[in-house]
Design a protein around this motif. Structure first.
Motif, PDB file in Angstrom:
ATOM      1  N   LEU A   1     110.910  -9.023 -71.144  1.00 20.19           N
ATOM      2  CA  LEU A   1     110.024  -9.368 -71.400  1.00 20.19           C
ATOM      3  C   LEU A   1     108.842  -9.784 -71.721  1.00 20.19           C
ATOM      4  CD1 LEU A   1     107.956  -5.767 -70.800  1.00 20.19           C
ATOM      5  CD2 LEU A   1     108.247  -5.868 -72.728  1.00 20.19           C
ATOM      6  N   ILE A   2     107.640  -9.828 -70.935  1.00 20.90           N
ATOM      7  CA  ILE A   2     106.523 -10.827 -70.827  1.00 20.90           C
ATOM      8  C   ILE A   2     105.344  -9.475 -71.600  1.00 20.90           C
ATOM      9  CG2 ILE A   2     104.780 -12.702 -70.596  1.00 20.90           C
ATOM     10  CD1 ILE A   2     107.072 -13.599 -68.395  1.00 20.90           C
ATOM     11  N   VAL A   3     104.555  -9.472 -72.456  1.00 19.77           N
ATOM     12  CA  VAL A   3     103.158  -8.926 -72.547  1.00 19.77           C
ATOM     13  C   VAL A   3     102.357  -9.643 -72.711  1.00 19.77           C
ATOM     14  CG1 VAL A   3     102.114  -7.363 -74.274  1.00 19.77           C
ATOM     15  CG2 VAL A   3     104.367  -7.320 -74.682  1.00 19.77           C
ATOM     16  N   ILE A   4     101.037  -9.628 -71.857  1.00 19.18           N
ATOM     17  CA  ILE A   4     100.174 -10.114 -71.528  1.00 19.18           C
ATOM     18  C   ILE A   4      99.053  -9.668 -71.318  1.00 19.18           C
ATOM     19  CG2 ILE A   4     100.330  -9.767 -68.712  1.00 19.18           C
ATOM     20  CD1 ILE A   4      99.996 -13.066 -69.331  1.00 19.18           C
ATOM     21  N   GLY A   5      97.393 -10.577 -71.191  1.00 21.33           N
ATOM     22  CA  GLY A   5      96.408  -8.986 -71.248  1.00 21.33           C
ATOM     23  C   GLY A   5      95.819  -9.681 -69.247  1.00 21.33           C
ATOM     24  N   ARG A   6      95.160  -8.384 -69.542  1.00 20.69           N
ATOM     25  CA  ARG A   6      94.286  -9.309 -68.619  1.00 20.69           C
ATOM     26  C   ARG A   6      93.297  -8.411 -68.192  1.00 20.69           C
ATOM     27  NH1 ARG A   6      92.278  -5.382 -64.351  1.00 20.69           N
ATOM     28  NH2 ARG A   6      92.023  -5.895 -62.517  1.00 20.69           N
ATOM     29  N   ARG A   7      91.529  -8.941 -68.406  1.00 21.27           N
ATOM     30  CA  ARG A   7      90.540  -9.116 -68.504  1.00 21.27           C
ATOM     31  C   ARG A   7      89.381  -7.965 -67.812  1.00 21.27           C
ATOM     32  NH1 ARG A   7      91.137 -14.408 -70.201  1.00 21.27           N
ATOM     33  NH2 ARG A   7      90.805 -14.900 -72.716  1.00 21.27           N
ATOM     34  N   GLY A   8      89.891  -7.668 -66.213  1.00 22.24           N
ATOM     35  CA  GLY A   8      89.397  -6.565 -66.001  1.00 22.24           C
ATOM     36  C   GLY A   8      88.732  -7.685 -64.801  1.00 22.24           C
ATOM     37  N   ARG A   9      88.167  -8.780 -64.594  1.00 18.83           N
ATOM     38  CA  ARG A   9      86.907  -9.443 -63.321  1.00 18.83           C
ATOM     39  C   ARG A   9      87.102  -8.256 -62.574  1.00 18.83           C
ATOM     40  NH1 ARG A   9      90.031 -15.080 -64.901  1.00 18.83           N
ATOM     41  NH2 ARG A   9      88.288 -15.663 -67.109  1.00 18.83           N
ATOM     42  N   GLY A  10      86.069  -9.032 -62.001  1.00 21.32           N
ATOM     43  CA  GLY A  10      85.744  -8.525 -60.583  1.00 21.32           C
ATOM     44  C   GLY A  10      86.283  -9.155 -59.587  1.00 21.32           C
ATOM     45  N   ARG A  11      86.500  -8.662 -58.407  1.00 25.42           N
ATOM     46  CA  ARG A  11      86.778  -9.268 -57.152  1.00 25.42           C
ATOM     47  C   ARG A  11      86.628 -10.483 -56.736  1.00 25.42           C
ATOM     48  NH1 ARG A  11      87.813  -4.286 -52.836  1.00 25.42           N
ATOM     49  NH2 ARG A  11      89.171  -3.412 -54.192  1.00 25.42           N
ATOM     50  N   LEU A  12      85.462 -10.489 -56.416  1.00 23.34           N
ATOM     51  CA  LEU A  12      84.447 -11.889 -56.625  1.00 23.34           C
ATOM     52  C   LEU A  12      85.612 -13.687 -57.381  1.00 23.34           C
ATOM     53  CD1 LEU A  12      83.046 -13.934 -55.111  1.00 23.34           C
ATOM     54  CD2 LEU A  12      81.465 -13.579 -56.149  1.00 23.34           C
TER      55      LEU A  12
ATOM     56  N   THR B   1      87.971 -13.343 -59.558  1.00 24.49           N
ATOM     57  CA  THR B   1      89.756 -13.461 -59.515  1.00 24.49           C
ATOM     58  C   THR B   1      89.715 -13.849 -58.452  1.00 24.49           C
ATOM     59  OG1 THR B   1      89.776 -10.418 -61.303  1.00 24.49           O
ATOM     60  CG2 THR B   1      91.912 -12.573 -58.940  1.00 24.49           C
ATOM     61  N   ALA B   2      88.965 -14.274 -57.199  1.00 21.42           N
ATOM     62  CA  ALA B   2      89.483 -14.884 -56.246  1.00 21.42           C
ATOM     63  C   ALA B   2      88.588 -16.234 -56.358  1.00 21.42           C
ATOM     64  CB  ALA B   2      88.248 -14.410 -54.739  1.00 21.42           C
ATOM     65  N   LEU B   3      88.098 -16.420 -57.394  1.00 23.49           N
ATOM     66  CA  LEU B   3      87.319 -17.562 -57.188  1.00 23.49           C
ATOM     67  C   LEU B   3      88.228 -18.703 -57.915  1.00 23.49           C
ATOM     68  CD1 LEU B   3      83.406 -17.048 -57.245  1.00 23.49           C
ATOM     69  CD2 LEU B   3      84.985 -18.617 -55.865  1.00 23.49           C
ATOM     70  N   LEU B   4      88.313 -17.378 -59.929  1.00 25.85           N
ATOM     71  CA  LEU B   4      88.610 -18.304 -60.523  1.00 25.85           C
ATOM     72  C   LEU B   4      90.663 -18.139 -60.461  1.00 25.85           C
ATOM     73  CD1 LEU B   4      86.072 -17.625 -63.434  1.00 25.85           C
ATOM     74  CD2 LEU B   4      86.511 -19.540 -62.809  1.00 25.85           C
ATOM     75  N   GLY B   5      90.593 -17.469 -60.613  1.00 29.94           N
ATOM     76  CA  GLY B   5      92.330 -16.888 -60.218  1.00 29.94           C
ATOM     77  C   GLY B   5      92.766 -15.949 -61.271  1.00 29.94           C
ATOM     78  N   SER B   6      93.741 -14.866 -61.478  1.00 24.75           N
ATOM     79  CA  SER B   6      94.458 -14.477 -62.692  1.00 24.75           C
ATOM     80  C   SER B   6      95.814 -14.284 -62.645  1.00 24.75           C
ATOM     81  CB  SER B   6      94.758 -13.235 -61.889  1.00 24.75           C
ATOM     82  OG  SER B   6      95.159 -12.633 -62.672  1.00 24.75           O
ATOM     83  N   VAL B   7      95.634 -15.237 -64.001  1.00 20.68           N
ATOM     84  CA  VAL B   7      97.222 -15.735 -64.825  1.00 20.68           C
ATOM     85  C   VAL B   7      97.715 -14.286 -64.858  1.00 20.68           C
ATOM     86  CG1 VAL B   7      97.615 -16.154 -67.451  1.00 20.68           C
ATOM     87  CG2 VAL B   7      95.501 -17.339 -66.330  1.00 20.68           C
ATOM     88  N   SER B   8      97.309 -13.283 -65.051  1.00 19.67           N
ATOM     89  CA  SER B   8      98.135 -11.890 -64.576  1.00 19.67           C
ATOM     90  C   SER B   8      98.716 -11.452 -64.003  1.00 19.67           C
ATOM     91  CB  SER B   8      97.236 -10.858 -65.395  1.00 19.67           C
ATOM     92  OG  SER B   8      96.286 -10.441 -65.393  1.00 19.67           O
ATOM     93  N   ASN B   9      97.680 -12.036 -62.860  1.00 16.37           N
ATOM     94  CA  ASN B   9      98.578 -11.763 -61.215  1.00 16.37           C
ATOM     95  C   ASN B   9      99.200 -13.069 -61.260  1.00 16.37           C
ATOM     96  OD1 ASN B   9      98.214  -9.925 -58.792  1.00 16.37           O
ATOM     97  ND2 ASN B   9      97.259 -11.867 -58.365  1.00 16.37           N
ATOM     98  N   TYR B  10      99.486 -13.674 -61.535  1.00 16.50           N
ATOM     99  CA  TYR B  10     100.390 -14.882 -61.477  1.00 16.50           C
ATOM    100  C   TYR B  10     101.806 -14.670 -61.875  1.00 16.50           C
ATOM    101  CZ  TYR B  10     102.700 -18.653 -60.893  1.00 16.50           C
ATOM    102  OH  TYR B  10     104.088 -19.971 -60.702  1.00 16.50           O
ATOM    103  N   VAL B  11     101.463 -14.258 -62.954  1.00 19.88           N
ATOM    104  CA  VAL B  11     102.736 -13.914 -64.054  1.00 19.88           C
ATOM    105  C   VAL B  11     104.077 -12.693 -63.153  1.00 19.88           C
ATOM    106  CG1 VAL B  11     102.947 -12.976 -66.078  1.00 19.88           C
ATOM    107  CG2 VAL B  11     102.089 -14.536 -65.945  1.00 19.88           C
ATOM    108  N   LEU B  12     102.686 -11.442 -62.813  1.00 19.18           N
ATOM    109  CA  LEU B  12     103.047 -10.853 -62.872  1.00 19.18           C
ATOM    110  C   LEU B  12     104.442 -10.641 -61.456  1.00 19.18           C
ATOM    111  CD1 LEU B  12     103.029  -7.810 -62.885  1.00 19.18           C
ATOM    112  CD2 LEU B  12     101.708  -7.143 -61.520  1.00 19.18           C
ATOM    113  N   HIS B  13     103.491 -12.017 -60.523  1.00 12.80           N
ATOM    114  CA  HIS B  13     104.649 -12.265 -59.437  1.00 12.80           C
ATOM    115  C   HIS B  13     105.053 -12.902 -59.360  1.00 12.80           C
ATOM    116  CE1 HIS B  13     101.078  -9.813 -57.683  1.00 12.80           C
ATOM    117  NE2 HIS B  13     101.872  -9.573 -57.114  1.00 12.80           N
ATOM    118  N   HIS B  14     104.897 -13.753 -60.573  1.00 14.85           N
ATOM    119  CA  HIS B  14     106.232 -15.324 -60.317  1.00 14.85           C
ATOM    120  C   HIS B  14     106.685 -15.391 -61.967  1.00 14.85           C
ATOM    121  CE1 HIS B  14     103.189 -16.773 -58.041  1.00 14.85           C
ATOM    122  NE2 HIS B  14     104.066 -17.413 -57.391  1.00 14.85           N
TER     123      HIS B  14
END
Length: 164
Positions: free
Chosen positions: A119-130, A132-145
């Motif tokens: 199990l990986i426990v990771i945080g999500r800062r809750g950035r807006g869509r823009l 996240t699109a510009l900066l990326g999302s570490v939690s999203n990357y980890v969730l999918h990889h």
């Protein structure tokens, strides 16, 4: 024995990271699991302008300044991780830690795979869509990889969820 035996907590030095650590610590305790703390930092990518404009110095002087800053950052980070390790040990949890430089999402996934995390426990800062699109999302990357389950701890925004 619980469902999870090897829990990786992906942490940085933010307030959200405190929630991630507390969540991972609680799970490790309830599951009788080993806890591994993982911290990643991005390394600055200097350009030619950095040398002359930012530091008014030569490349050699820039590198000396950068090395001093990196050494201070690493020492501060080591002390922070040692403190978290001691907290986990006081709670009766077997714990270890690792740190790496580079792109955070891939590094977290690599550490988890090498550690053989359940199990990986990771945080999500809750950035807006823009953002996240510009900066990326570490939690999203980890969730999918990630090769294992991922628990995402959501940042609580006091404006959205006021405390009574």
């Amino acid at each position: 024995m619980g469902q999870y035996q090897r829990i990786l907590a992906a942490i940085d030095q933010s307030a959200l990271s405190e929630q991630v650590f507390a969540t991972a610590l609680g799970l490790a305790k309830s599951q009788g699991a080993h806890l591994h703390l993982a911290h990643c930092f991005t390394l600055p990518l200097p350009t030619n302008l950095d040398f002359g404009d930012r530091y008014r110095a030569s490349a050699k002087e820039f590198l000396a300044i950068a090395q001093e800053q990196m050494d201070a950052t690493l020492e501060h980070t080591r002390q922070w991780l040692d403190t978290l390790e001691a907290q986990a040990q006081e709670a009766g949890i077997e714990v270890s830690w690792d740190w790496r430089g580079g792109e955070v999402g891939p590094q977290i996934c690599d550490i988890a795979k090498q550690y053989e995390a359940d199990l990986i426990v990771i945080g999500r800062r809750g950035r807006g869509r823009l953002q996240t699109a510009l900066l990326g999302s570490v939690s999203n990357y980890v969730l999918h990889h990630a090769h294992c389950s991922v628990l995402v701890v959501q940042h609580s925004n006091d404006k959205k969820n006021p405390q009574p």
